[in-house]
Design an enzyme around this catalytic site. Sequence first.
Site, PDB file in Angstrom:
ATOM      1  N   LYS A 184       0.892  -1.170   0.000  1.00 31.32           N
ATOM      2  CA  LYS A 184       0.000   0.000   0.000  1.00 31.32           C
ATOM      3  C   LYS A 184       0.926   1.214   0.000  1.00 31.32           C
ATOM      4  CE  LYS A 184      -1.932   2.984   2.104  1.00 31.32           C
ATOM      5  NZ  LYS A 184      -1.664   4.424   1.827  1.00 31.32           N
ATOM      6  N   GLU A 216       7.547  -0.162  12.465  1.00 30.25           N
ATOM      7  CA  GLU A 216       8.644   0.821  12.501  1.00 30.25           C
ATOM      8  C   GLU A 216       7.978   2.177  12.690  1.00 30.25           C
ATOM      9  OE1 GLU A 216      12.045   0.268  11.265  1.00 30.25           O
ATOM     10  OE2 GLU A 216      11.771  -1.889  11.256  1.00 30.25           O
ATOM     11  N   CYS A 242      12.018   9.557  10.963  1.00 28.56           N
ATOM     12  CA  CYS A 242      11.719   8.966  12.274  1.00 28.56           C
ATOM     13  C   CYS A 242      12.913   9.162  13.187  1.00 28.56           C
ATOM     14  CB  CYS A 242      11.409   7.495  12.109  1.00 28.56           C
ATOM     15  SG  CYS A 242      12.679   6.602  11.210  1.00 28.56           S
ATOM     16  N   GLU A 278       5.806  13.535  18.668  1.00 32.42           N
ATOM     17  CA  GLU A 278       6.603  13.693  17.448  1.00 32.42           C
ATOM     18  C   GLU A 278       5.914  14.698  16.526  1.00 32.42           C
ATOM     19  OE1 GLU A 278       6.353  10.573  14.604  1.00 32.42           O
ATOM     20  OE2 GLU A 278       8.506  10.575  14.261  1.00 32.42           O
TER      21      GLU A 278
HETATM   22  P1  NAD Z   1       0.815   7.566   9.066  1.00 33.57           P
HETATM   23  O1  NAD Z   1       0.836   6.518  10.118  1.00 33.57           O
HETATM   24  O2  NAD Z   1      -0.296   8.543   9.069  1.00 33.57           O
HETATM   25  O3  NAD Z   1       0.793   6.884   7.610  1.00 33.57           O
HETATM   26  C1  NAD Z   1       1.739   5.944   7.212  1.00 33.57           C
HETATM   27  C2  NAD Z   1       1.097   4.978   6.229  1.00 33.57           C
HETATM   28  O4  NAD Z   1       0.053   4.295   6.885  1.00 33.57           O
HETATM   29  C3  NAD Z   1       0.480   5.657   5.009  1.00 33.57           C
HETATM   30  O5  NAD Z   1       0.688   4.846   3.885  1.00 33.57           O
HETATM   31  C4  NAD Z   1      -0.994   5.704   5.356  1.00 33.57           C
HETATM   32  O6  NAD Z   1      -1.836   5.712   4.231  1.00 33.57           O
HETATM   33  C5  NAD Z   1      -1.145   4.408   6.126  1.00 33.57           C
HETATM   34  N1  NAD Z   1      -2.271   4.375   7.063  1.00 33.57           N
HETATM   35  C6  NAD Z   1      -2.828   5.409   7.736  1.00 33.57           C
HETATM   36  N2  NAD Z   1      -3.865   4.974   8.483  1.00 33.57           N
HETATM   37  C7  NAD Z   1      -3.951   3.634   8.289  1.00 33.57           C
HETATM   38  C8  NAD Z   1      -4.804   2.616   8.781  1.00 33.57           C
HETATM   39  N3  NAD Z   1      -5.792   2.873   9.627  1.00 33.57           N
HETATM   40  N4  NAD Z   1      -4.586   1.343   8.372  1.00 33.57           N
HETATM   41  C9  NAD Z   1      -3.591   1.054   7.540  1.00 33.57           C
HETATM   42  N5  NAD Z   1      -2.762   1.975   7.012  1.00 33.57           N
HETATM   43  C10 NAD Z   1      -2.933   3.247   7.388  1.00 33.57           C
HETATM   44  O7  NAD Z   1       2.227   8.262   9.143  1.00 33.57           O
HETATM   45  P2  NAD Z   1       2.762   9.528   8.347  1.00 33.57           P
HETATM   46  O8  NAD Z   1       2.459  10.739   9.119  1.00 33.57           O
HETATM   47  O9  NAD Z   1       2.375   9.439   6.933  1.00 33.57           O
HETATM   48  O10 NAD Z   1       4.343   9.215   8.434  1.00 33.57           O
HETATM   49  C11 NAD Z   1       5.145   9.728   9.404  1.00 33.57           C
HETATM   50  C12 NAD Z   1       5.374   8.715  10.518  1.00 33.57           C
HETATM   51  O11 NAD Z   1       6.130   7.618  10.045  1.00 33.57           O
HETATM   52  C13 NAD Z   1       6.198   9.320  11.640  1.00 33.57           C
HETATM   53  O12 NAD Z   1       5.654   8.934  12.863  1.00 33.57           O
HETATM   54  C14 NAD Z   1       7.571   8.703  11.439  1.00 33.57           C
HETATM   55  O13 NAD Z   1       8.370   8.666  12.590  1.00 33.57           O
HETATM   56  C15 NAD Z   1       7.199   7.347  10.949  1.00 33.57           C
HETATM   57  N6  NAD Z   1       8.342   6.701  10.272  1.00 33.57           N
HETATM   58  C16 NAD Z   1       8.993   5.683  10.921  1.00 33.57           C
HETATM   59  C17 NAD Z   1      10.112   5.094  10.346  1.00 33.57           C
HETATM   60  C18 NAD Z   1      10.849   3.986  11.048  1.00 33.57           C
HETATM   61  O14 NAD Z   1      11.603   3.291  10.398  1.00 33.57           O
HETATM   62  N7  NAD Z   1      10.686   3.816  12.350  1.00 33.57           N
HETATM   63  C19 NAD Z   1      10.550   5.537   9.095  1.00 33.57           C
HETATM   64  C20 NAD Z   1       9.856   6.558   8.456  1.00 33.57           C
HETATM   65  C21 NAD Z   1       8.751   7.138   9.058  1.00 33.57           C
END
Ligand code: NAD
Length: 491
Positions: free
Chosen positions: A180, A255, A289, A388
């Site tokens: 996705k 992650e 992150c 964050e």
């Molecule tokens: P988010 O959780 O809103 O979205 C991430 C992904 O999840 C997107 O593809 C989104 O469409 C999907 N998503 C959202 N709601 C969902 C649901 N209910 N069910 C399934 N999928 C769903 O995060 P964001 O704001 O887009 O990204 C930033 C976050 O990602 C930050 O918290 C950052 O720290 C984290 N991040 C972590 C790492 C790591 O390796 N630990 C790396 C990069 C980013």
Amino acid sequence: MTKQLQIPEVIPNWIDGKQTIALGGEVFEKLSPHNGENIYEVARSRAEDIEKAVAAAKNSQSAWEDTPAVQRGNILHQICNALEQQQTEIAHIVALETGKSYKEALGETGGAIALGRFFAGEGQRLYGRTTTSGAENKYASTVRQPCGVAGLIIAANTPIANVAWKVFPALICGNGVVLKAAEDTPATAWIFAKIAHEAGLPTGILNVVQGYGIEAGAPLVEHEGVDVVSFTGSTKVGRWIAEVAGKRLAKISLELGGKNPLVVCDDADLDNAVKWVCLSAFSNAGQRCASGSRIIIFDSVYEEFKSRLVKATKALKVGPGDTDDLGPVINARQLTNMIESIERAKKNGAQILAGGSRLEDPEHKNGFYMAPTLIEGVEPHDEISTCELFGPIAILYRVKDFHEALHLANDSPYGLTASIHTRNYHRAMQFTHKVKCGVTVVNAGTYGSEPHMPFGGMRQSGNGSREPGTEALDIYSELKDIYMIVDPEQI
Ligand code: NAD
């Protein structure tokens, strides 16, 4: 088509080897973070599209599993070769979708290819174990086998790296994949799938579904046919995934976010520390992150360090070009979140040392540009210290000594990365061993993981899983014990 880059006007799904619009025919707009204009539309997929993608992955998986891992690795090498040949095109798409500079996007694409090469090589090393048995004439060993269908969900911050990070290990282990894509970076996932397809990945093994989290991500998490769910994104969504996929006992890798400390001791090389705070807090517009967002400074160097850091922060160049230091954040929603959080902190007494607001000058006002921001005067348990923000924002804290610095570094709901700046070997050793996180660095930034190393965090930064490195193989494969009994009478 957008002529120069050959990007479709509607970014499609890739399901069973075909580019398809969403079954419901719906689309959503993808806006440029640089100027807020619509750059293309995207297939707005829902549960019915996920259903088709999971079916395609399931149908093609057993033949992929039966393909020797070394041959799977050869195909992954072919994909890496093709990614290399089209590296500039990919980087242009990454830059277009994220607003980051082409130079940064090119570097990120190179990193994704390096990661692919690492996992392609793992096809020759998908080791099991041969060991002793407690019984006579009995031989014990283990083999790695695929989980089945891997459901992968990613964030948009480093889009091509995020795709590679999950797709390559899932494929080398012999899984069928449904990815996705992040809704803010759909074309990056699309071009990856296109290149993989053209490079010879069998049809149906890698499926990409575009769409929003709640509409396309959630049905993937809930789908009974998905054996392993691997997610990179926010802690809030990760928690929901743990509940829902956990309920049906799927394997889960999370992650998640971070609020990462960078400690500046009284014996630090202050200029080096300033350089690394700027990179940790502001590069990629703070959308890592692993970004350094809590800067913990010894009292005796606080004022001197602060004045050097404020000067360096105010000198940063913000824009989409190769000579700029940081670009925009990914969308208006994220920008609004950070501005609102800063406004609430100000009401609680926070002082803004640099930035603190959206850039409103003619060059930036239409884009999602946040000024690089430094804040002081907040308490460790204030909302802004514990949530964050995922933007170019760092908070300065004053501590009296090493023990207070370590305590504050660990006083967080998160535990992803941490860094310390010191010339003292004893402090460095003590910090790296006592700080509660998954990655720790001495005299550099809070980020900088390598493809062969396990990355991940403690507490609310994840669920204990580690990707990439060989540790990712544990997520995308199952171990099976094999016992062979020999009958000496039949020799
Ligand atoms: P988010 O959780 O809103 O979205 C991430 C992904 O999840 C997107 O593809 C989104 O469409 C999907 N998503 C959202 N709601 C969902 C649901 N209910 N069910 C399934 N999928 C769903 O995060 P964001 O704001 O887009 O990204 C930033 C976050 O990602 C930050 O918290 C950052 O720290 C984290 N991040 C972590 C790492 C790591 O390796 N630990 C790396 C990069 C980013």
